[in-house]
Design a protein around this motif. Structure first.
Motif, short mmCIF file in Angstrom:
data_model
loop_
_atom_site.label_atom_id
_atom_site.label_comp_id
_atom_site.label_asym_id
_atom_site.label_seq_id
_atom_site.Cartn_x
_atom_site.Cartn_y
_atom_site.Cartn_z
N THR A 188 0.82 -1.21 0.00
CA THR A 188 0.00 0.00 0.00
C THR A 188 0.85 1.26 0.00
N THR A 189 1.99 1.21 0.66
CA THR A 189 2.90 2.35 0.71
C THR A 189 4.28 1.87 1.10
N ILE A 190 5.28 2.56 0.62
CA ILE A 190 6.66 2.27 1.02
C ILE A 190 7.46 3.54 0.83
N GLY A 191 8.31 3.83 1.77
CA GLY A 191 9.15 5.02 1.67
C GLY A 191 10.40 4.90 2.51
N VAL A 192 11.47 5.51 2.01
CA VAL A 192 12.75 5.56 2.73
C VAL A 192 13.22 7.01 2.73
N ASP A 193 13.69 7.48 3.86
CA ASP A 193 14.24 8.82 4.00
C ASP A 193 15.29 9.03 2.91
N PRO A 194 15.21 10.11 2.13
CA PRO A 194 16.18 10.33 1.05
C PRO A 194 17.65 10.33 1.50
N ALA A 195 17.91 10.66 2.74
CA ALA A 195 19.28 10.62 3.26
C ALA A 195 19.83 9.20 3.30
N TYR A 196 18.95 8.21 3.18
CA TYR A 196 19.35 6.80 3.26
C TYR A 196 19.14 6.05 1.94
N TRP A 197 18.87 6.78 0.87
CA TRP A 197 18.69 6.13 -0.43
C TRP A 197 19.98 5.46 -0.88
N ARG A 198 19.80 4.49 -1.77
CA ARG A 198 20.90 3.76 -2.42
C ARG A 198 21.67 2.87 -1.44
#
Length: 147
Positions: free
Chosen positions: A68-78
């Motif tokens: 339904t939703t998923i998100g990761v803080d941009p500071a922790y991408w990749r």
């Protein structure tokens, strides 16, 4: 890192991330409904050093499951954290006897599409005018779950 069930005290941080990540973000009442009213909804946060850096929601409905939703803080991408959250949800769905998992993703969100394809999801349809903010289409992606 720790993946644990969301509780109501987490919602301010999760809604903050939603608004950073998405132009068509869920609000606090959406999450409260998922946590307190929807019997099929299971929601988790990803923590590092007691800080919420990601979250994911899944519906487990008999033989079907849906992200339904998923998100990761941009500071922790990749860092593979979205993959980690998705893999946890796939395992959870399989343990619950689900045979398929589905999700919708903006057709312009190539990083997410690539992640989902790498996990075995395939595009099966286009949801026309799916997103309210800009009327963008979404891909419906589905993965068969093997026991």
């Amino acid at each position: 890192m720790l993946i644990r069930a969301i509780d109501l005290d987490d919602l301010d941080r999760i809604v903050e991330l939603e608004h950073i990540l998405f132009t068509s973000a869920w609000n606090k009442s959406d999450f409260i409904y998922e946590l307190l009213e929807n019997q099929f909804s299971f929601n988790y946060v990803l923590e590092e050093n007691d800080q919420i850096i990601g979250y994911v929601g899944v519906w487990l409905m008999y033989e079907q499951s849906q992200i339904t939703t998923i998100g990761v803080d941009p500071a922790y991408w990749r860092r593979g954290l979205g993959r980690m959250l998705m893999q946890e949800m796939i395992e959870l769905a399989m343990k619950q006897g689900c045979e398929k998992m589905s999700l919708e993703v903006r057709i312009s969100n190539q990083p997410a599409i690539s992640l989902y394809q790498s996990l075995g999801f395939e595009t099966v349809a286009i949801r026309k005018d799916y997103y309210q903010d800009n009327h963008e289409d979404a891909y419906l992606m589905v993965k068969g779950l093997e026991g």
